[in-house]
Write an enzyme that holds these catalytic residues in place. Sequence first.
Site, PDB file in Angstrom:
ATOM      1  N   CYS A   1       0.736  -1.222  -0.050  1.00  0.00           N
ATOM      2  CA  CYS A   1       0.173  -0.109   0.062  1.00  0.00           C
ATOM      3  C   CYS A   1       0.810   1.291   0.150  1.00  0.00           C
ATOM      4  O   CYS A   1       0.665   2.035  -0.758  1.00  0.00           O
ATOM      5  CB  CYS A   1      -1.146   0.022   1.293  1.00  0.00           C
ATOM      6  SG  CYS A   1      -2.123  -1.388   0.945  1.00  0.00           S
TER       7      CYS A   1
ATOM      8  N   ARG B   1       5.640  -8.279  -0.637  1.00  0.00           N
ATOM      9  CA  ARG B   1       5.497  -7.205  -1.716  1.00  0.00           C
ATOM     10  C   ARG B   1       6.371  -6.015  -1.191  1.00  0.00           C
ATOM     11  O   ARG B   1       6.083  -5.440  -0.057  1.00  0.00           O
ATOM     12  CB  ARG B   1       4.057  -6.948  -1.983  1.00  0.00           C
ATOM     13  CG  ARG B   1       3.479  -7.838  -2.739  1.00  0.00           C
ATOM     14  CD  ARG B   1       1.932  -7.376  -3.061  1.00  0.00           C
ATOM     15  NE  ARG B   1       0.983  -7.801  -1.593  1.00  0.00           N
ATOM     16  CZ  ARG B   1      -0.150  -7.647  -1.643  1.00  0.00           C
ATOM     17  NH1 ARG B   1      -1.015  -7.508  -2.593  1.00  0.00           N
ATOM     18  NH2 ARG B   1      -0.778  -7.865  -0.458  1.00  0.00           N
TER      19      ARG B   1
HETATM   20  C1  UDX Z   1      -0.537   0.328   5.643  1.00  0.00           C
HETATM   21  C2  UDX Z   1      -1.316   1.240   6.326  1.00  0.00           C
HETATM   22  O1  UDX Z   1      -0.864   1.513   7.583  1.00  0.00           O
HETATM   23  C3  UDX Z   1      -2.656   1.102   6.572  1.00  0.00           C
HETATM   24  O2  UDX Z   1      -3.600   1.866   7.041  1.00  0.00           O
HETATM   25  C4  UDX Z   1      -3.204   0.804   5.192  1.00  0.00           C
HETATM   26  O3  UDX Z   1      -4.714   0.368   5.157  1.00  0.00           O
HETATM   27  C5  UDX Z   1      -2.451  -0.311   4.424  1.00  0.00           C
HETATM   28  O4  UDX Z   1      -1.317   0.080   4.205  1.00  0.00           O
HETATM   29  P1  UDX Z   1       0.798  -1.885   6.048  1.00  0.00           P
HETATM   30  O5  UDX Z   1       1.499  -1.501   4.755  1.00  0.00           O
HETATM   31  O6  UDX Z   1      -0.089  -3.238   6.155  1.00  0.00           O
HETATM   32  O7  UDX Z   1      -0.662  -0.753   6.206  1.00  0.00           O
HETATM   33  O8  UDX Z   1       1.878  -2.005   7.068  1.00  0.00           O
HETATM   34  P2  UDX Z   1       2.283  -0.679   7.976  1.00  0.00           P
HETATM   35  O9  UDX Z   1       2.221  -1.064   9.509  1.00  0.00           O
HETATM   36  O10 UDX Z   1       1.737   0.558   7.823  1.00  0.00           O
HETATM   37  O11 UDX Z   1       3.763  -0.734   7.506  1.00  0.00           O
HETATM   38  C6  UDX Z   1       3.972  -0.429   6.061  1.00  0.00           C
HETATM   39  C7  UDX Z   1       5.637  -0.299   6.257  1.00  0.00           C
HETATM   40  O12 UDX Z   1       6.140   0.750   6.857  1.00  0.00           O
HETATM   41  C8  UDX Z   1       6.342  -1.498   6.421  1.00  0.00           C
HETATM   42  O13 UDX Z   1       7.423  -1.803   5.595  1.00  0.00           O
HETATM   43  C9  UDX Z   1       6.974  -0.946   8.008  1.00  0.00           C
HETATM   44  O14 UDX Z   1       8.218  -1.724   8.227  1.00  0.00           O
HETATM   45  C10 UDX Z   1       7.201   0.272   7.483  1.00  0.00           C
HETATM   46  N1  UDX Z   1       7.277   1.313   8.816  1.00  0.00           N
HETATM   47  C11 UDX Z   1       6.246   1.499   9.563  1.00  0.00           C
HETATM   48  C12 UDX Z   1       8.338   2.110   8.914  1.00  0.00           C
HETATM   49  O15 UDX Z   1       9.504   1.876   8.418  1.00  0.00           O
HETATM   50  N2  UDX Z   1       8.291   3.069  10.227  1.00  0.00           N
HETATM   51  C13 UDX Z   1       7.429   3.030  11.015  1.00  0.00           C
HETATM   52  O16 UDX Z   1       7.373   3.966  11.978  1.00  0.00           O
HETATM   53  C14 UDX Z   1       6.096   2.362  10.513  1.00  0.00           C
END
Ligand code: UDX
Length: 439
Positions: free
Chosen positions: A256, A323
Amino acid sequence: MKISVIGMGYAGAVTSACLAELGHYVTGYDIDHRRINSLNSFKPQIFEPGLEKLIEKNCEIKRLKFQHVDDSDLDLGEITIITVGTPSDPNGSPNLEYIWKSVEWATEHLQQNSILLMRSTVQPGTGDLISTRFCENKNINYISCPEFLKEGEAVSDFFTPDRIIIGGNNSDAIEKVVDLHSGISSPIIKTKIIAAEMIKFASNAFLATKISFINEMANFCEAWGADVDDVKEGLGLDHRIGKSFLNAGVGFGGSCLPKETRAFTSLASNYGIKSNLLESVLEVNEYQSQIPFRIIKDVFADMNNVKVGILGMSFKPNTDDIRESPSIKIAQTLSKLGCQVSCFDPVSNQKSEEKLGSTVKFETSIENLTTNKNIILLMTPWEIILNSNWHQIFESMIEPKILFDGRNSLDPAIMKNIGFNYIGVGRGISSSHLDHLSW
Ligand code: UDX
């Protein structure tokens, strides 16, 4: 209510099971027979904590079942929810092929005055187009109700969302979707279709921006010898900033955040808009994902045959989704440069092997992964990895025993006391501090 959900991927399977848990009668539809069969035998093909139990419980009490779209006995009920994927085209714009196919199929089988509810993330403007082209002439009401589920926490996110967004132009249909969510006590925003679509896109782009911001701060901390975790604590206490999504690391992955951010930058030119900020967000993210490459280039005179162990392949813990995973990207980069790359993930080894093929080696245990390696890349902080016996790992490695903590999940002092050459992201210890190694 009787509900149908189309597209049994991460969002669709969770939405089906959770709506059944709320008391609705749900049929999940998909085009893949294997996926339907695995769901009907309570074995979803995706890893999502709590999902299997919910599916089993609700199938057994006959509130949930799964069918193929070509089945003859179709009854889509009062609301049909679209949860099919919207992958990116090579130029970054959203590919809506599955959306059009599922909308066409649904509107051919929906009754008059029923609701077509879009839960998939579609670019702003898509809903009004679908409503005009496929719904209005059949008295079907189109609603945009985007999902905000985080993988690995999707079931709890479903029942305790920060907000529910309902975009529509028919008040009765909007109220019906309010009823669909009865049992969930989160704030509900009723708005226009285009606004609901923009809220979803903007939410993901903002989260991506926040992550790239803290990663840029981490790079300054690295240069100036500060610890970004100290900075994050001070930043996060400002209620206007907040401490979540301020964790520095190797960048954001998943299906996403990268996709929605790229959608803005790729669609911007269509409207003569310059999306400078989001282009930089993506640039910072790409730069972060290559940190391990820069470390190895700095430390090892010859990258050939450097023995690298990658701990964690999923894009984040508690999911098997790879992904846009930084682990996959760095495994491809390092193996192309002649490093000997081994990988381990407690859940996504198989998916990773299908993606990477024989260019890297897969291990089935942490111990085998870390033995005889020059450098370990901790890329996905699964609990089982963080709770490893790091003394044993240290003993099993070979010099210079570098431990790269790609998500700042370990305590630098403890790791350095064990003897590792520890490097985090913005922890004030960069590979330049290891120049005495000059391997
Ligand atoms: C995201 C959105 O949070 C969610 O609301 C939407 O519906 C779908 O996309 P998701 O991709 O499943 O959810 O996971 P998320 O927890 O958002 O993490 C996304 C990426 O960001 C991961 O690779 C995570 O490691 C990274 N991340 C997250 C960081 O690098 N730092 C952070 O502080 C938080």
